[in-house]
Write an enzyme that holds these catalytic residues in place. Structure first.
Site, PDB file in Angstrom:
ATOM      1  N   LYS A   1     -10.361  -3.312  -4.027  1.00 46.96           N
ATOM      2  CA  LYS A   1     -11.194  -2.115  -4.066  1.00 46.96           C
ATOM      3  C   LYS A   1     -10.451  -0.960  -4.725  1.00 46.96           C
ATOM      4  CE  LYS A   1     -13.404  -2.967   0.419  1.00 46.96           C
ATOM      5  NZ  LYS A   1     -13.123  -2.735   1.855  1.00 46.96           N
TER       6      LYS A   1
ATOM      7  N   LYS B   1      -4.522  -9.489  -6.962  1.00 53.79           N
ATOM      8  CA  LYS B   1      -5.741  -9.715  -6.186  1.00 53.79           C
ATOM      9  C   LYS B   1      -6.857  -8.775  -6.654  1.00 53.79           C
ATOM     10  CE  LYS B   1      -5.768  -7.990  -2.131  1.00 53.79           C
ATOM     11  NZ  LYS B   1      -5.667  -7.522  -0.743  1.00 53.79           N
TER      12      LYS B   1
ATOM     13  N   LYS C   1       0.818  -1.215   0.000  1.00 53.52           N
ATOM     14  CA  LYS C   1       0.000   0.000   0.000  1.00 53.52           C
ATOM     15  C   LYS C   1       0.848   1.258   0.000  1.00 53.52           C
ATOM     16  CE  LYS C   1      -4.409  -1.542   1.796  1.00 53.52           C
ATOM     17  NZ  LYS C   1      -5.484  -1.299   2.761  1.00 53.52           N
TER      18      LYS C   1
END
Ligand code: AMP
Ligand code: TRP
Length: 337
Positions: free
Chosen positions: A202, A199, A116
């Site tokens: 969102k 993956k 992230k």
């Protein structure tokens, strides 16, 4: 609690928008199933959601979206608790104490932070770095024992166990249980529809990469039709999916939606091309998701009711957390008159 297992379930989903099929198959569907076996607490974790900046209006609408998804999927709020995290301040209080228990070396190993934060980790928030201690705190402030999650959260739950063990050791008290991850079902890691090596997420900027819980029937069908594949037919043996991540992902999604095993999916579709398989998958996805989406939309039209439901869930959560945080404060040596 006749017929119930010992233990308390806690899990959470971040209100960061774009709730998707991976969240449903990897997490929320399992939340629903576990409620017949355990006492369950399901949280909308907006303290996690602000570790990366979001406009305030989106924080609140995304919080309602996760709450509505929990309800639409079938969580029973009479028996179980749904609430948003910021209403129970004990989460943040225990998180601070855990910040003083967790070691920097432990947090340095967290792969989700690295993903992230990206290349420029100097610019990531301190909250994003410390986030796994908050996650441990919210589970353990209820002495949660079992945590249903997708595969990507395994490392954070190992950290929660390390924190619990170190706290118990440092204070020579058996306060916190060692949490058990429950990584259940055929779709613990649903991949992007556009790239079988990443993956479904969102935050992917490509909307075609995921099936959102809010997508209408036509959009679901279109996204599956446009999903990346190869030009081979489906194999009749699981070994034939090796080196074909996109095909394996679509078969995995089918398996999870149909609640069957790989051999039966390949028994039915082996030897057929995606021209046959994709429409069957789209039909199955729509059949499973449409009733949940109808209920989801109905709930989202009444934000007032959602907010009051979250408020009463928070009251019940606080009643469970307050004595535990009081016990911890006493153990740590904090004075209370
Ligand atoms: P998040 O979207 O990060 O708040 O995740 C909420 C829950 O969904 C967690 O239990 C995750 O492990 C699970 N989850 C998220 N993405 C996926 C995915 N692609 N496949 C399976 N589970 C997922
Ligand atoms: N970190 C989880 C995720 O990104 C969400 C989460 C926050 C969670 N707190 C939790 C999951 C506590 C289980 C238990 O998916």
């Amino acid at each position: 609690m006749i017929g119930k297992k010992e233990g308390r379930i806690f899990s959470g989903v971040q209100p960061t928008g774009n709730l998707h099929l991976g969240n449903y198959l990897g997490a929320i569907r399992n939340f629903v199933r576990l409620q017949s076996q355990y006492e369950c607490i399901y949280c909308v974790v907006e303290l996690h959601a602000i570790t990366q900046w979001q406009p305030p209006t989106e924080v609140s609408s995304n919080t309602r979206e996760v709450a509505a998804a929990y309800l639409a999927a079938g969580i029973e709020v009479k028996q179980h608790i749904i609430f948003n995290q910021s209403q129970v301040t004990a989460h943040a209080e225990l998180a601070w104490i855990f910040n003083c228990v967790a070691r920097l070396g432990w947090l340095d190993r967290m792969t989700q932070f690295k993903e992230k934060a990206g290349k420029d980790k100097e610019r990531a928030s301190a909250g994003l770095y410390a986030y796994p201690t908050l996650m441990a705190a919210e589970i353990l402030v209820y002495k949660g024992t079992h945590v249903p999650v997708g595969e990507d959260q395994k490392q954070h739950l190992e950290l929660a166990r390390d924190i619990a063990a170190k706290f118990n050791h440092d204070y020579k008290r058996d306060v916190f249980p060692l949490v058990e991850p429950l990584i259940l079902g055929a779709a613990t890691r649903v991949m992007s529809l556009k790239d079988g090596s990443s993956k479904m997420s969102k935050s992917d900027s490509a909307d075609l990469s995921r099936i959102n819980m809010t997508d209408d029937v036509d959009t679901i069908a279109r996204k599956i039709k446009k999903a990346k594949t190869d030009s081979d037919v489906l194999p009749s043996e699981p070994g034939g999916l090796k080196g074909r991540p996109e095909a394996a992902n679509l078969v995995g999604i089918y398996m999870a939606l149909a609640e069957t095993d790989i051999n039966s999916v390949l028994g039915q579709f082996g030897g057929q091309g995606f021209g046959v398989f994709k429409p069957a998958l789209a039909e199955l996805a729509i059949e499973t998701l449409a009733p949940i989406q109808t209920e989801f939309r109905r709930l989202m039209n009444d934000p007032g009711s959602l907010d009051s439901l979250l408020g009463s869930g928070a009251d019940r959560a606080r009643a469970l957390a307050d004595p535990i945080i009081a016990e911890v404060k006493e153990i740590v040596g904090f004075i209370r008159p």
